[in-house]
Scaffold this motif. Structure first.
Motif, PDB file in Angstrom:
ATOM      1  N   LEU A 238      28.930   2.276 131.482  1.00 31.90           N
ATOM      2  CA  LEU A 238      29.311   1.359 130.414  1.00 31.90           C
ATOM      3  C   LEU A 238      30.771   1.545 130.025  1.00 31.90           C
ATOM      4  O   LEU A 238      31.199   2.659 129.701  1.00 31.90           O
ATOM      5  N   LEU A 239      31.531   0.446 130.043  1.00 31.01           N
ATOM      6  CA  LEU A 239      32.967   0.514 129.784  1.00 31.01           C
ATOM      7  C   LEU A 239      33.330  -0.332 128.567  1.00 31.01           C
ATOM      8  O   LEU A 239      33.024  -1.524 128.523  1.00 31.01           O
TER       9      LEU A 239
ATOM     10  N   THR B  52      31.127   3.094 121.903  1.00 34.97           N
ATOM     11  CA  THR B  52      30.997   1.716 121.454  1.00 34.97           C
ATOM     12  C   THR B  52      29.705   1.051 121.923  1.00 34.97           C
ATOM     13  O   THR B  52      28.995   0.417 121.148  1.00 34.97           O
ATOM     14  N   TRP B  53      29.391   1.169 123.203  1.00 31.60           N
ATOM     15  CA  TRP B  53      28.176   0.537 123.722  1.00 31.60           C
ATOM     16  C   TRP B  53      26.929   1.090 123.033  1.00 31.60           C
ATOM     17  O   TRP B  53      26.019   0.344 122.693  1.00 31.60           O
TER      18      TRP B  53
ATOM     19  N   LEU C 190      27.198  -1.794 119.994  1.00 33.45           N
ATOM     20  CA  LEU C 190      26.379  -2.749 120.747  1.00 33.45           C
ATOM     21  C   LEU C 190      24.900  -2.366 120.780  1.00 33.45           C
ATOM     22  O   LEU C 190      24.077  -3.137 121.276  1.00 33.45           O
ATOM     23  N   ARG C 191      24.560  -1.164 120.300  1.00 34.96           N
ATOM     24  CA  ARG C 191      23.176  -0.700 120.194  1.00 34.96           C
ATOM     25  C   ARG C 191      22.417  -0.879 121.514  1.00 34.96           C
ATOM     26  O   ARG C 191      21.260  -1.289 121.541  1.00 34.96           O
ATOM     27  N   VAL C 192      23.055  -0.527 122.598  1.00 32.93           N
ATOM     28  CA  VAL C 192      22.443  -0.791 123.899  1.00 32.93           C
ATOM     29  C   VAL C 192      21.147  -0.006 124.084  1.00 32.93           C
ATOM     30  O   VAL C 192      20.137  -0.563 124.549  1.00 32.93           O
ATOM     31  N   ALA C 193      21.122   1.272 123.718  1.00 34.91           N
ATOM     32  CA  ALA C 193      19.903   2.065 123.893  1.00 34.91           C
ATOM     33  C   ALA C 193      18.779   1.547 123.002  1.00 34.91           C
ATOM     34  O   ALA C 193      17.622   1.446 123.430  1.00 34.91           O
ATOM     35  N   ASP C 194      19.100   1.223 121.755  1.00 38.00           N
ATOM     36  CA  ASP C 194      18.086   0.700 120.834  1.00 38.00           C
ATOM     37  C   ASP C 194      17.495  -0.605 121.352  1.00 38.00           C
ATOM     38  O   ASP C 194      16.308  -0.886 121.159  1.00 38.00           O
ATOM     39  N   GLN C 195      18.322  -1.411 122.011  1.00 36.20           N
ATOM     40  CA  GLN C 195      17.840  -2.706 122.501  1.00 36.20           C
ATOM     41  C   GLN C 195      17.015  -2.591 123.773  1.00 36.20           C
ATOM     42  O   GLN C 195      16.007  -3.287 123.934  1.00 36.20           O
ATOM     43  N   VAL C 196      17.426  -1.723 124.692  1.00 37.11           N
ATOM     44  CA  VAL C 196      16.730  -1.691 125.983  1.00 37.11           C
ATOM     45  C   VAL C 196      15.530  -0.749 125.990  1.00 37.11           C
ATOM     46  O   VAL C 196      14.649  -0.898 126.840  1.00 37.11           O
ATOM     47  N   ARG C 197      15.470   0.186 125.047  1.00 33.25           N
ATOM     48  CA  ARG C 197      14.336   1.132 125.037  1.00 33.25           C
ATOM     49  C   ARG C 197      12.994   0.404 124.982  1.00 33.25           C
ATOM     50  O   ARG C 197      12.119   0.651 125.847  1.00 33.25           O
ATOM     51  N   PRO C 198      12.759  -0.477 124.003  1.00 28.43           N
ATOM     52  CA  PRO C 198      11.455  -1.164 123.985  1.00 28.43           C
ATOM     53  C   PRO C 198      11.230  -2.067 125.183  1.00 28.43           C
ATOM     54  O   PRO C 198      10.084  -2.245 125.626  1.00 28.43           O
ATOM     55  N   LEU C 199      12.299  -2.623 125.736  1.00 32.32           N
ATOM     56  CA  LEU C 199      12.162  -3.473 126.918  1.00 32.32           C
ATOM     57  C   LEU C 199      11.755  -2.649 128.138  1.00 32.32           C
ATOM     58  O   LEU C 199      10.989  -3.114 128.988  1.00 32.32           O
TER      59      LEU C 199
ATOM     60  N   LEU D 269      21.868   5.421 131.296  1.00 34.92           N
ATOM     61  CA  LEU D 269      23.086   4.822 130.763  1.00 34.92           C
ATOM     62  C   LEU D 269      24.158   5.892 130.609  1.00 34.92           C
ATOM     63  O   LEU D 269      23.904   6.952 130.024  1.00 34.92           O
ATOM     64  N   VAL D 270      25.338   5.611 131.119  1.00 37.15           N
ATOM     65  CA  VAL D 270      26.441   6.569 131.103  1.00 37.15           C
ATOM     66  C   VAL D 270      27.659   5.900 130.480  1.00 37.15           C
ATOM     67  O   VAL D 270      28.088   4.835 130.924  1.00 37.15           O
ATOM     68  N   SER D 271      28.206   6.532 129.455  1.00 34.93           N
ATOM     69  CA  SER D 271      29.369   5.958 128.772  1.00 34.93           C
ATOM     70  C   SER D 271      30.493   6.995 128.734  1.00 34.93           C
ATOM     71  O   SER D 271      30.500   7.884 127.879  1.00 34.93           O
ATOM     72  N   PRO D 272      31.452   6.896 129.643  1.00 37.15           N
ATOM     73  CA  PRO D 272      32.554   7.866 129.700  1.00 37.15           C
ATOM     74  C   PRO D 272      33.760   7.405 128.888  1.00 37.15           C
ATOM     75  O   PRO D 272      33.921   6.217 128.598  1.00 37.15           O
TER      76      PRO D 272
END
Length: 374
Positions: free
Chosen positions: A157-158, A167-168, A172-181, A192-195
């Motif tokens: 994630l960039l 930021t992601w 952007l709450r990416v983990a919160d959004q994709v966890r239930p999915l 998910l990797v955010s460097p």
């Protein structure tokens, strides 16, 4: 005191209150010559303005994770140990398979805004000479005994520029959004990797290698990638890796995926651009040669001309004048096995903002699930 977080925010609020109370309490009580009284009142007004601006900045910064540290804000952070000439492949004559494992110590993320389950480490890139923090989130299935022998696909994630590695996961709450999915089976489980991408003081690297300055490409595509494979049950082939970015990060995602089809199978680019000079602080955009060579459109055309169109899938989204035309340009020159999926965002969706990109997260991960395999 940390630039982000509650303590600095509360301190800025307290100073703002003091700044507004002072003129009411002291305006008519200031003694001395007229010039001295005028100067004191001017200083009180300036103090009020500065504190008000500070509060607004802190609110915007906390909401968008633009600057993670004081060093990022002031351009004094040092994340580059060396920047050797690593050659066209960014490896400097070395091969990943011959490199020893880079095992890391991980700790819980130091900011609760990124959500539960996020861990982080401080990585020193052996190839790139770049060092910085890397955040990692593991899918719900990772610790499930039924998946104990499975390797998982990875999405790197960039953020945009300026932008924090958080930021992601935060804005952007990416983990919160994709966890239930992922739990419901609607989205494939990804690591998910955010460097850190803000590695050069006061400038956007454009995710390129510049000998003597920075090896940002090798940091993201070699060092970070290898570290994840060495420390987690992550797939180590291109079919298991993708990049996703917004704004300047979108440019990087497309550029890196097209440049390294041996490392990444797919990329998501939200509200990005092809010409790096569209980011005024881009190191690549200021170099005439790099401006051309790091343009995803040029990379794609060159690969086609050489008879080697990359086996890369791109998902490009954006509004008119904000990434959409860049996607159309890439789609025009896509030759099998390259594919480019372009999605137009309504001009009234919210502009070049976190909310626009946050709303796209579920869709882009559904798409990524069709492109990657564990």
């Amino acid at each position: 005191m940390s630039l982000t977080g509650t303590p600095f925010f509360l301190t800025s609020i307290l100073l703002l209150i003091v700044a507004f109370v002072l003129p009411f309490a002291l305006w008519g009580r200031i003694a001395g010559p007229p010039l001295l009284r005028s100067l004191a009142r001017l200083l009180m007004l300036l103090f009020a303005q500065v504190t008000a601006i500070t509060v607004v900045f802190v609110m915007v910064n906390n909401a968008n994770n633009l600057y993670d540290t004081w060093g990022d804000l002031l351009g004094t952070g040092n994340h580059i140990e060396e920047a050797r000439n690593l050659g066209p492949d960014g490896m400097g004559g070395r091969q990943i398979k011959n490199e020893p494992k880079q095992l890391q110590q991980f700790r819980p993320a130091d900011d609760p805004k990124v959500g539960p389950g996020v861990q982080m480490t401080d990585l020193k890139g052996r190839i790139s000479g770049v060092q910085g923090e890397v955040y990692v989130w593991l899918p719900p299935q990772y610790h499930d005994p039924a998946y104990r022998n499975r390797k998982f696909p990875v999405v790197e994630l960039l953020p945009g520029y300026p932008g924090s590695a958080k930021t992601w996961l935060g804005s952007l709450r990416v983990a919160d959004q994709v966890r239930p999915l992922m739990q419901s089976g609607q989205v494939k489980p990804f690591i998910l990797v955010s460097p850190r991408t803000d590695v050069f003081p006061g400038a956007d690297t454009g995710c390129v290698n510049i000998p003597g300055k920075v090896n940002a490409d090798s940091w993201l595509t070699v060092d970070v990638r290898k570290m994840i494979v060495d420390n987690f049950r992550a797939g180590d082939t291109a079919d298991s890796w993708a990049l996703a970015g917004y704004s300047a990060g979108a440019h990087c995602a497309a550029k890196l995926a097209l440049s390294h089809p041996d490392r990444y199978r797919a990329a998501v680019a939200m509200s990005g651009y092809n010409d790096p000079a569209l980011e005024r602080d881009s190191l690549a955009g200021k170099d005439p040669k790099l401006r051309i060579e790091s343009n995803p459109l040029h990379i794609l055309k060159s690969a086609n001309a050489a008879g080697r169109p990359p086996r890369t899938a791109l998902y490009v989204s954006g509004a008119a004048g904000d990434g959409y035309q860049a996607g159309l340009g890439l789609r025009q020159f896509a030759r099998f096995p390259t594919t480019v999926n372009v999605q137009q965002i309504s001009s009234g969706a919210g502009g070049h903002t976190m909310k626009v990109w946050e709303h796209q997260v579920p869709q882009i991960f559904r798409w990524l699930g069709t492109q990657l395999r564990g």
